[in-house]
Design a protein around this motif. Structure first.
Motif, short mmCIF file in Angstrom:
data_model
loop_
_atom_site.label_atom_id
_atom_site.label_comp_id
_atom_site.label_asym_id
_atom_site.label_seq_id
_atom_site.Cartn_x
_atom_site.Cartn_y
_atom_site.Cartn_z
N VAL A 142 45.61 0.44 -10.31
CA VAL A 142 45.91 0.20 -9.02
C VAL A 142 46.36 -1.32 -8.79
O VAL A 142 45.55 -2.02 -9.18
CB VAL A 142 44.75 0.59 -8.03
CG1 VAL A 142 45.32 0.45 -6.77
CG2 VAL A 142 44.57 2.13 -8.09
N VAL A 143 47.32 -1.58 -8.27
CA VAL A 143 47.78 -2.78 -8.05
C VAL A 143 47.85 -3.20 -6.65
O VAL A 143 48.40 -2.41 -5.88
CB VAL A 143 49.07 -3.23 -8.70
CG1 VAL A 143 49.47 -4.67 -8.55
CG2 VAL A 143 49.21 -2.88 -10.17
N GLU B 13 57.48 -7.63 -10.00
CA GLU B 13 57.94 -6.92 -11.31
C GLU B 13 56.77 -6.47 -12.23
O GLU B 13 57.01 -5.34 -12.58
CB GLU B 13 59.11 -7.83 -11.85
CG GLU B 13 59.58 -7.13 -12.92
CD GLU B 13 60.49 -8.38 -13.79
OE1 GLU B 13 60.61 -8.09 -15.15
OE2 GLU B 13 60.90 -9.23 -13.12
N ILE B 14 56.16 -7.32 -12.38
CA ILE B 14 55.01 -7.07 -13.43
C ILE B 14 53.75 -6.17 -12.60
O ILE B 14 53.54 -5.09 -13.40
CB ILE B 14 54.10 -8.18 -13.92
CG1 ILE B 14 55.06 -9.40 -14.58
CG2 ILE B 14 52.97 -7.80 -14.47
CD1 ILE B 14 55.54 -8.53 -15.84
N GLY B 15 53.60 -6.20 -11.55
CA GLY B 15 53.03 -5.45 -10.91
C GLY B 15 53.55 -3.81 -10.91
O GLY B 15 52.76 -2.95 -11.28
N ALA C 145 48.30 -10.62 -7.44
CA ALA C 145 47.78 -9.20 -7.15
C ALA C 145 46.70 -8.70 -7.83
O ALA C 145 46.42 -9.30 -8.97
CB ALA C 145 49.06 -8.43 -7.45
N ALA C 146 45.87 -8.05 -7.27
CA ALA C 146 44.78 -7.54 -7.95
C ALA C 146 45.04 -6.28 -8.83
O ALA C 146 45.69 -5.57 -8.19
CB ALA C 146 43.32 -7.37 -7.01
N VAL C 147 44.69 -6.08 -10.13
CA VAL C 147 44.76 -4.98 -10.96
C VAL C 147 43.36 -4.35 -11.09
O VAL C 147 42.40 -4.91 -11.54
CB VAL C 147 45.53 -5.59 -12.35
CG1 VAL C 147 45.81 -4.21 -13.16
CG2 VAL C 147 46.74 -6.37 -12.02
N MET C 148 43.42 -3.45 -10.48
CA MET C 148 41.81 -2.58 -10.58
C MET C 148 42.10 -1.20 -11.23
O MET C 148 43.13 -0.38 -11.05
CB MET C 148 41.48 -2.29 -9.19
CG MET C 148 41.32 -3.45 -8.51
SD MET C 148 41.19 -3.24 -6.62
CE MET C 148 42.80 -3.11 -6.08
N GLY C 149 41.07 -1.03 -12.28
CA GLY C 149 41.15 0.42 -12.97
C GLY C 149 41.60 0.09 -14.36
O GLY C 149 41.48 1.27 -15.19
N THR C 150 41.85 -0.83 -15.00
CA THR C 150 42.23 -1.09 -16.30
C THR C 150 41.65 -2.37 -16.76
O THR C 150 40.98 -3.18 -15.77
CB THR C 150 43.71 -0.99 -16.50
OG1 THR C 150 43.53 -0.82 -17.87
CG2 THR C 150 44.15 -2.29 -16.09
N ASP C 151 41.51 -2.47 -18.08
CA ASP C 151 40.72 -3.73 -18.66
C ASP C 151 41.75 -4.87 -18.43
O ASP C 151 42.89 -4.63 -18.65
CB ASP C 151 40.15 -3.67 -19.83
CG ASP C 151 40.81 -3.09 -20.81
OD1 ASP C 151 41.76 -3.69 -21.56
OD2 ASP C 151 40.84 -1.83 -21.22
N PRO C 152 41.18 -6.16 -18.71
CA PRO C 152 42.28 -7.23 -18.96
C PRO C 152 43.11 -7.26 -20.22
O PRO C 152 43.98 -7.97 -20.04
CB PRO C 152 41.14 -8.44 -18.90
CG PRO C 152 39.84 -7.98 -18.47
CD PRO C 152 39.96 -6.63 -18.59
#
Length: 317
Positions: free
Chosen positions: A196-197, A184-186, A133-140
């Motif tokens: 956004v996930v 679950e983590i998403g 899953a791509a996580v967009m809008g926050t830093d690693p």
């Protein structure tokens, strides 16, 4: 010191049904590249690339070889027009195309390795359900903090497996692992941050421990690969640095399947060379979008069809 042109090669997921059809029509000599890869590997390239269907082209065993062959053919088309890179890099699978483009590895050896890599990864996908899953809008760092707050086992006692698989840009990270834990983590990331996930349409948990058996399969092959110092410098997306020590790089390449893709580091290292332009050699504009999240002013040209090839060659300066 600045360079004129850098080539970057996308990874699995960028493939499109019909890619290469116009290239073979306008430059029939490039059909020889696809036919050669078919002969070396015993696998079809032209049929699934041109005609699909989409489900077939999405399969790991098919997609990886087709993308490798396409990137190699397009590189030759650019060279025939006098456009050659002074630096190369590839995202995940694209690193093998970059190795050939930069003269670090022979085409036949690379094609055979790509087939073995794809087969091993496909077996892992079949044996255990994975997801990304791509996580967009926050830093690693924020994503890592969310992962750290979750225990190592689920309520049913089974181990959780989820890691950061791709550091794609300063504000885009990809997580990978077993399907239930990624979901679950998403949800936790959505709840605990402003990100956004987006679940990705992939066959398995690439660049995670779930690919361990595939990595084990490839270890001996990578150990025997006749790597040599290339004619064009290369930035590795496994390390995010220039390849200088071949044996150190061989070890990194052997762990590529389970290691994260450090594309943000790779992009920054490319940009350190102040390229006049970057050419994304392959279908789509994924890498163009990611690099522009690091430097929105960088000149980046897509090169995934005949029209884009003409545009690149017309602006070669």
């Amino acid at each position: 010191m600045s360079i004129k042109t850098a080539f970057v090669y996308p990874g699995q997921g960028s493939q499109l049904v019909g890619m290469g059809a116009d290239l073979m029509h306008d430059r029939p000599q490039l059909t020889e590249v696809f036919e050669h890869v078919e002969a070396v590997t015993g696998r079809p390239v032209i049929e699934p690339m041109v005609h699909g269907p989409e489900d077939r082209l999405r399969e790991t065993r098919t997609a990886q070889l087709v993308l490798f062959a396409f990137g190699t053919a397009m590189t030759r088309a650019l060279a025939a027009e006098g456009v050659v890179p002074q630096l190369v890099a590839g995202h995940s699978l694209g690193e093998f195309t970059a190795l050939v483009a930069g003269g670090w590895l022979d085409l036949d050896e690379a094609a055979a390795t790509v087939v073995q890599r794809a087969d091993a990864m496909a077996r892992c996908c079949h044996e255990r359900a994975g997801a990304m899953a791509a996580v967009m809008g926050t830093d690693p760092d924020e994503v890592a903090r969310v992962l750290a707050r979750h225990p190592g086992r689920r309520d049913d006692g089974r181990p959780r497996t989820v890691v950061i698989a791709n550091y794609n840009s300063p504000r885009q990270t990809v997580i990978s692992g077993d399907a239930a834990t990624v979901e679950e983590i998403g949800e936790a990331i959505r709840t605990e941050s402003i990100a956004v996930v987006q679940p990705l349409s992939v066959a398995g948990a690439f660049h995670s421990p779930l690919m361990g058996p595939a990595q084990d399969t490839l270890m001996a092959t990578i150990a025997r690969l006749p790597l040599r110092r290339g004619h064009t410098p290369m930035v590795s997306s496994v390390t995010g640095g220039l390849v200088t020590d071949l044996e150190h790089y061989r070890d990194a390449l052997a762990h590529q399947i389970t290691a994260p893709v450090h594309w943000t580091r790779t992009a920054r290292r490319i940009l350190d060379h102040r390229p006049h332009r970057i050419v994304e050699v392959g279908p789509g504009t994924t890498l163009r979008s990611l690099i522009r999240k690091v430097d929105r002013g960088q000149e980046i040209h897509p090169c995934g069809n005949t029209n884009e090839l003409r545009a690149v060659t017309c602006t070669r300066g």
